[in-house]
Design a protein around this motif. Structure first.
Motif, PDB file in Angstrom:
ATOM      1  N   ARG A 105     -16.536  -3.010  61.234  1.00 30.53           N
ATOM      2  CA  ARG A 105     -15.211  -3.417  61.708  1.00 30.53           C
ATOM      3  C   ARG A 105     -15.245  -4.771  62.399  1.00 30.53           C
ATOM      4  O   ARG A 105     -14.547  -4.994  63.398  1.00 30.53           O
ATOM      5  CB  ARG A 105     -14.590  -2.338  62.608  1.00 30.53           C
ATOM      6  CG  ARG A 105     -14.618  -0.949  62.003  1.00 30.53           C
ATOM      7  CD  ARG A 105     -13.987  -0.873  60.641  1.00 30.53           C
ATOM      8  NE  ARG A 105     -12.542  -0.854  60.697  1.00 30.53           N
ATOM      9  CZ  ARG A 105     -11.770  -1.430  59.765  1.00 30.53           C
ATOM     10  NH1 ARG A 105     -12.306  -2.071  58.751  1.00 30.53           N
ATOM     11  NH2 ARG A 105     -10.460  -1.350  59.866  1.00 30.53           N
ATOM     12  N   VAL A 106     -16.088  -5.660  61.870  1.00 28.17           N
ATOM     13  CA  VAL A 106     -16.124  -7.039  62.357  1.00 28.17           C
ATOM     14  C   VAL A 106     -15.512  -7.929  61.276  1.00 28.17           C
ATOM     15  O   VAL A 106     -15.850  -7.819  60.099  1.00 28.17           O
ATOM     16  CB  VAL A 106     -17.574  -7.498  62.664  1.00 28.17           C
ATOM     17  CG1 VAL A 106     -17.623  -9.003  62.899  1.00 28.17           C
ATOM     18  CG2 VAL A 106     -18.119  -6.758  63.877  1.00 28.17           C
ATOM     19  N   LEU A 107     -14.606  -8.783  61.693  1.00 32.87           N
ATOM     20  CA  LEU A 107     -13.924  -9.691  60.784  1.00 32.87           C
ATOM     21  C   LEU A 107     -14.606 -11.053  60.911  1.00 32.87           C
ATOM     22  O   LEU A 107     -14.769 -11.558  62.020  1.00 32.87           O
ATOM     23  CB  LEU A 107     -12.464  -9.778  61.238  1.00 32.87           C
ATOM     24  CG  LEU A 107     -11.486 -10.581  60.411  1.00 32.87           C
ATOM     25  CD1 LEU A 107     -11.416 -10.043  58.989  1.00 32.87           C
ATOM     26  CD2 LEU A 107     -10.117 -10.516  61.070  1.00 32.87           C
ATOM     27  N   VAL A 108     -15.033 -11.641  59.758  1.00 34.59           N
ATOM     28  CA  VAL A 108     -15.846 -12.859  59.859  1.00 34.59           C
ATOM     29  C   VAL A 108     -15.058 -14.097  60.256  1.00 34.59           C
ATOM     30  O   VAL A 108     -15.636 -15.085  60.704  1.00 34.59           O
ATOM     31  CB  VAL A 108     -16.610 -13.154  58.549  1.00 34.59           C
ATOM     32  CG1 VAL A 108     -17.688 -12.114  58.309  1.00 34.59           C
ATOM     33  CG2 VAL A 108     -15.670 -13.272  57.364  1.00 34.59           C
ATOM     34  N   GLY A 109     -13.760 -14.086  60.082  1.00 25.99           N
ATOM     35  CA  GLY A 109     -12.979 -15.269  60.448  1.00 25.99           C
ATOM     36  C   GLY A 109     -11.512 -14.951  60.357  1.00 25.99           C
ATOM     37  O   GLY A 109     -11.126 -13.821  60.045  1.00 25.99           O
ATOM     38  N   ASP A 110     -10.704 -15.954  60.606  1.00 22.70           N
ATOM     39  CA  ASP A 110      -9.274 -15.691  60.614  1.00 22.70           C
ATOM     40  C   ASP A 110      -8.542 -16.339  59.458  1.00 22.70           C
ATOM     41  O   ASP A 110      -7.533 -15.840  59.004  1.00 22.70           O
ATOM     42  CB  ASP A 110      -8.677 -16.167  61.931  1.00 22.70           C
ATOM     43  CG  ASP A 110      -7.454 -15.364  62.273  1.00 22.70           C
ATOM     44  OD1 ASP A 110      -7.508 -14.128  62.076  1.00 22.70           O
ATOM     45  OD2 ASP A 110      -6.444 -15.947  62.689  1.00 22.70           O
ATOM     46  N   LEU A 134     -21.415 -11.540  66.607  1.00 21.26           N
ATOM     47  CA  LEU A 134     -20.203 -11.994  65.914  1.00 21.26           C
ATOM     48  C   LEU A 134     -18.960 -11.514  66.654  1.00 21.26           C
ATOM     49  O   LEU A 134     -18.010 -12.270  66.852  1.00 21.26           O
ATOM     50  CB  LEU A 134     -20.187 -11.470  64.474  1.00 21.26           C
ATOM     51  CG  LEU A 134     -21.144 -12.136  63.483  1.00 21.26           C
ATOM     52  CD1 LEU A 134     -21.285 -11.297  62.213  1.00 21.26           C
ATOM     53  CD2 LEU A 134     -20.664 -13.528  63.112  1.00 21.26           C
ATOM     54  N   GLY A 135     -18.993 -10.241  67.078  1.00 19.71           N
ATOM     55  CA  GLY A 135     -17.852  -9.682  67.802  1.00 19.71           C
ATOM     56  C   GLY A 135     -17.557 -10.458  69.083  1.00 19.71           C
ATOM     57  O   GLY A 135     -16.425 -10.511  69.548  1.00 19.71           O
ATOM     58  N   ALA A 136     -18.621 -11.062  69.634  1.00 20.59           N
ATOM     59  CA  ALA A 136     -18.434 -11.868  70.844  1.00 20.59           C
ATOM     60  C   ALA A 136     -18.046 -13.306  70.493  1.00 20.59           C
ATOM     61  O   ALA A 136     -18.018 -14.183  71.353  1.00 20.59           O
ATOM     62  CB  ALA A 136     -19.719 -11.856  71.675  1.00 20.59           C
ATOM     63  N   GLY A 137     -17.788 -13.551  69.209  1.00 16.71           N
ATOM     64  CA  GLY A 137     -17.290 -14.863  68.809  1.00 16.71           C
ATOM     65  C   GLY A 137     -18.361 -15.869  68.445  1.00 16.71           C
ATOM     66  O   GLY A 137     -18.082 -17.051  68.263  1.00 16.71           O
ATOM     67  N   ARG A 138     -19.612 -15.400  68.338  1.00 21.77           N
ATOM     68  CA  ARG A 138     -20.697 -16.345  68.044  1.00 21.77           C
ATOM     69  C   ARG A 138     -21.019 -16.364  66.563  1.00 21.77           C
ATOM     70  O   ARG A 138     -21.241 -15.333  65.967  1.00 21.77           O
ATOM     71  CB  ARG A 138     -21.935 -15.903  68.805  1.00 21.77           C
ATOM     72  CG  ARG A 138     -22.335 -16.946  69.822  1.00 21.77           C
ATOM     73  CD  ARG A 138     -23.506 -16.488  70.589  1.00 21.77           C
ATOM     74  NE  ARG A 138     -24.613 -17.370  70.270  1.00 21.77           N
ATOM     75  CZ  ARG A 138     -25.631 -17.536  71.099  1.00 21.77           C
ATOM     76  NH1 ARG A 138     -25.683 -16.874  72.240  1.00 21.77           N
ATOM     77  NH2 ARG A 138     -26.595 -18.357  70.778  1.00 21.77           N
ATOM     78  N   LEU A 139     -21.042 -17.557  65.979  1.00 21.18           N
ATOM     79  CA  LEU A 139     -21.307 -17.667  64.538  1.00 21.18           C
ATOM     80  C   LEU A 139     -22.759 -17.988  64.226  1.00 21.18           C
ATOM     81  O   LEU A 139     -23.233 -17.755  63.133  1.00 21.18           O
ATOM     82  CB  LEU A 139     -20.456 -18.790  63.949  1.00 21.18           C
ATOM     83  CG  LEU A 139     -19.147 -18.445  63.271  1.00 21.18           C
ATOM     84  CD1 LEU A 139     -18.552 -19.710  62.669  1.00 21.18           C
ATOM     85  CD2 LEU A 139     -19.312 -17.399  62.188  1.00 21.18           C
ATOM     86  N   SER A 140     -23.473 -18.576  65.187  1.00 21.97           N
ATOM     87  CA  SER A 140     -24.848 -18.978  64.887  1.00 21.97           C
ATOM     88  C   SER A 140     -25.734 -18.763  66.095  1.00 21.97           C
ATOM     89  O   SER A 140     -25.270 -18.811  67.229  1.00 21.97           O
ATOM     90  CB  SER A 140     -24.891 -20.442  64.462  1.00 21.97           C
ATOM     91  OG  SER A 140     -24.403 -21.266  65.496  1.00 21.97           O
ATOM     92  N   TRP A 141     -27.024 -18.493  65.841  1.00 22.64           N
ATOM     93  CA  TRP A 141     -27.958 -18.262  66.935  1.00 22.64           C
ATOM     94  C   TRP A 141     -29.394 -18.606  66.540  1.00 22.64           C
ATOM     95  O   TRP A 141     -30.339 -18.121  67.128  1.00 22.64           O
ATOM     96  CB  TRP A 141     -27.876 -16.810  67.419  1.00 22.64           C
ATOM     97  CG  TRP A 141     -27.916 -15.783  66.312  1.00 22.64           C
ATOM     98  CD1 TRP A 141     -29.028 -15.305  65.698  1.00 22.64           C
ATOM     99  CD2 TRP A 141     -26.806 -15.123  65.704  1.00 22.64           C
ATOM    100  NE1 TRP A 141     -28.685 -14.386  64.732  1.00 22.64           N
ATOM    101  CE2 TRP A 141     -27.323 -14.253  64.721  1.00 22.64           C
ATOM    102  CE3 TRP A 141     -25.414 -15.187  65.894  1.00 22.64           C
ATOM    103  CZ2 TRP A 141     -26.499 -13.442  63.923  1.00 22.64           C
ATOM    104  CZ3 TRP A 141     -24.623 -14.375  65.096  1.00 22.64           C
ATOM    105  CH2 TRP A 141     -25.155 -13.518  64.131  1.00 22.64           C
ATOM    106  N   ARG A 142     -29.517 -19.397  65.518  1.00 22.66           N
ATOM    107  CA  ARG A 142     -30.856 -19.773  65.112  1.00 22.66           C
ATOM    108  C   ARG A 142     -30.779 -21.183  64.540  1.00 22.66           C
ATOM    109  O   ARG A 142     -29.732 -21.573  64.017  1.00 22.66           O
ATOM    110  CB  ARG A 142     -31.375 -18.825  64.027  1.00 22.66           C
ATOM    111  CG  ARG A 142     -32.873 -18.883  63.808  1.00 22.66           C
ATOM    112  CD  ARG A 142     -33.298 -17.794  62.852  1.00 22.66           C
ATOM    113  NE  ARG A 142     -32.950 -18.103  61.476  1.00 22.66           N
ATOM    114  CZ  ARG A 142     -33.720 -18.821  60.668  1.00 22.66           C
ATOM    115  NH1 ARG A 142     -34.887 -19.268  61.079  1.00 22.66           N
ATOM    116  NH2 ARG A 142     -33.332 -19.072  59.434  1.00 22.66           N
TER     117      ARG A 142
END
Ligand SMILES: Cc1cc2nc3c(=O)[nH]c(=O)nc-3n(C[C@H](O)[C@H](O)[C@H](O)COP(=O)(O)OP(=O)(O)OC[C@H]3O[C@@H](n4cnc5c(N)ncnc54)[C@H](O)[C@@H]3O)c2cc1C
Ligand code: FES
Lengths: 466, 98
Positions: free
Chosen positions: A153-158, B42-50
């Protein structure tokens, strides 16, 4: 009683387990995931305590009944969180199965299983063709976006653009919309004429897959409801942004997928989900010594036997045709591996044959065009792990003194990073072949899953079959 | 916008969230039980970590094939964040930290 080990609990593996049990075998099912279901019947984590898991996927109830039937069977051992990291071939017998138990990539318990028959059903991962900017954060495989939406249930973008080729783009877009995202457009690279030719030829073959057609119609209706356009003959030819995707460049394509100059259009977007078909996960079949069909899929006979003694294969590793076809193959493989008489399953065999016909149709309707390298730039990354770019590959291939395979591997390091070429091998092989070279996709990764040295050093527990 | 979690109240699947907390490079990040570490990030809004050879990396394949999402968890390096279930109290180090 035959001891059958099934690797993979997706549609193919679960059907195999069910039929092997019906044939009277003692069955062990192994999967690295926390729950059975594979990529298609992805279950929500148990901790989510979902009251309506069935709302997120087609055919959930039938699947749930099957997975319970298998797991609760007295002759079945189902072990989740178990990675098969190696297979060890034995003369005239099924290979030994080396497993690691516990949390992914942790120092887990090591064990060895000694099956009498082995069913491989390890599935596939997305194939993604490279394009400038495909290594920016915000570019996902179509399957990743699907797995995150459906399974976490995680959405990758908007503002998402879905692109590539194949009917799989539709459920991906539908899941993103369902999860509350905005899908700006779905771009199928093949032109409508190619799709039509592929899908309508010999229409009778399609009838038995009516369920699949209804499922696809449901996704199409979902796109319509959300006013998400589905466009053919178009592709994302570049993603751009500072440290993440901020915009994409879309272009119209010729039937061979080369971009039509002057048709580029820039669209602000925060995520791109790309899928150009699937790559079968072949490391275990190769480790078991199974012969491949034109280097691409596991070669199986009319009863899903591979060329290796007592090893059977089913699902996407023998061809890409979706979940019903994978399950049909699994059913045949399980029954025969469990000691059942093939003469008793003519219905299952027919269903399997129809699944194979569907695979051929899918491949005809959604081929990969030969002109896609036209969207590469010299600095476009081909190997995400090692950062090898297109220019470096071209230079290595121009050197006449070196044979292509070695030049590519050692000169460019493509395929030598942590993923061991899982992502870039098809790309590098294709680009090399274009220039008259030959690179075999070895799929030869004796260590199929990472294992820590400390685990390797300790003695494994020995088990017969469970 | 960034990646985000479907809010429980709006989720057709009817979930019941049980919160958990992990630390990422020393800072607390909250998620829910059952999520993968990649899902929490990702749920916390982070797209990258490496940091990959050509730039930052996060999730690409989502199923353990690409190794783009590696992190260190409780001292264990090279854990695929998309495959590892988050456990309350996990200490995660990214390979992007200063
Ligand atoms: C990320 C992703 C998402 C997808 N989502 C959909 C979808 O929503 N709808 C749709 O129509 N199609 C989907 N597909 C297509 C899908 O591959 C097939 O339709 C179908 O699931 C194939 O069934 P299978 O049994 O052959 O393989 P899979 O379903 O892939 O099952 C293979 C199983 O083997 C396990 N496995 C693999 N290697 C090992 C190992 N070494 N040790 C232990 N276990 C292992 C995996 O964990 C997995 O559970 C998706 C594909 C991908 C890659
Ligand atoms: S995102 Fe590919 S391995 Fe985790």
């Amino acid at each position: 009683m035959t001891g059958v080990v099934v690797i993979g609990a997706g549609p193919a593996g679960l059907a195999a387990a069910e039929q092997a049990l019906r044939a009277g075998a003692e069955v062990t099912v192994l999967d690295e995931a926390e729950e059975p279901g594979g990529q298609y019947h992805r279950m929500l984590p148990r901790a989510y305590a979902a009251r309506h898991p069935e709302r997120l996927q087609t055919g959930w109830r039938a699947f749930d009944r099957r997975q319970r039937r298998v797991r609760e069977h007295p002759r079945c051992t189902f072990t989740a969180r178990t990675r098969v990291w190696a297979l060890e071939p034995r003369a005239d017998r099924a290979p030994l199965v080396h497993v690691l138990r516990g949390a992914a990539d942790s120092a887990g318990g090591r064990a060895v299983l000694e099956p009498e028959a082995l069913v491989l059903a390890t599935g596939a991962h997305d194939r993604v063709l490279p394009f400038p900017g495909w290594d920016l954060p915000g570019v996902f495989t179509a399957g990743a976006a699907q797995a995150l939406a459906k399974g976490e249930r995680v959405l990758v973008g908007d503002r998402v653009v879905v692109c590539g080729t194949g009917p799989f783009l539709l459920p991906v877009a539908a899941s993103l919309l369902e999860a509350g995202g905005r899908v700006l457009t779905v771009l199928e690279a093949n032109p409508a004429a190619t799709l039509l030719r592929g899908w309508t030829a010999r229409g009778r073959e399609l009838l038995p897959q009516a369920g699949k057609a209804a499922e696809l119609a449901g996704y199409a209706a979902c796109l319509l409801r959300h006013r998400t356009p589905y466009r053919t003959g178009r592709a994302v030819v570049a993603a751009r942004g500072e440290g993440r995707v901020e915009e994409v460049v879309i272009a119209r394509l010729r039937p061979d997928w080369s971009p039509v100059p002057g048709t580029e259009r820039v669209l602000p977007a925060d995520a791109v989900c790309a899928g150009h078909g699937f790559s079968p996960r072949l490391e275990l079949p190769v480790a078991a010594g199974c012969a491949l069909d034109r280097g691409e899929f596991v070669l199986v006979d009319a009863e899903q036997r591979t060329s290796s003694p007592c090893v059977y294969a089913a699902g996407e590793i023998t061809g890409i045709a979706g979940a019903p076809a994978a399950a049909a193959e699994g059913a045949v493989a399980g029954w025969v591996a469990g000691g059942g008489d093939p003469a008793a399953i003519t219905r299952l065999l027919r269903r399997r044959d129809r699944g194979r016909a569907f695979a051929a149709r899918l491949a005809r309707a959604h081929p990969i065009g030969s002109g896609w390298p036209d969207w590469l730039r010299p600095e476009t990354v081909l190997c995400r792990c090692e950062g090898t770019d297109y220019r470096t590959l071209c230079r290595a291939l121009e050197d006449p003194a070196r044979d292509a395979a070695r030049a590519v591997r050692l000169g460019t390091r493509a395929g030598l990073g942590p993923c061991q070429g899982r992502i870039c091998d098809p790309t590098v092989a294709e680009l090399t072949a274009r220039r008259g070279g030959e690179v075999s996709m070895a799929h030869n990764r004796p260590i199929a899953q990472p294992i820590r040295l400390a685990d390797l050093a300790g003695p494994p527990e020995k088990e017969r079959n469970s | 916008m960034s990646p985000r979690m479907v809010p429980a109240a709006a989720d057709r699947a009817g979930r019941t969230d049980r919160p958990l907390s992990i630390t990422v490079d020393g800072a607390p990040v909250s998620g829910i039980e059952g999520q993968s570490i990649a899902g929490v990030l990702l749920g916390a809004g982070r797209l990258s970590w490496r940091r990959g050879p050509s730039g930052p990396r996060g999730v690409f394949c989502g199923i353990g094939a690409c190794f783009d999402c590696l992190v260190t968890v409780n001292g264990e390096p090279d854990v695929r964040a998309c495959r590892r279930a988050a456990v309350d109290g996990d200490t995660v180090l990214t390979q992007e930290r200063a």
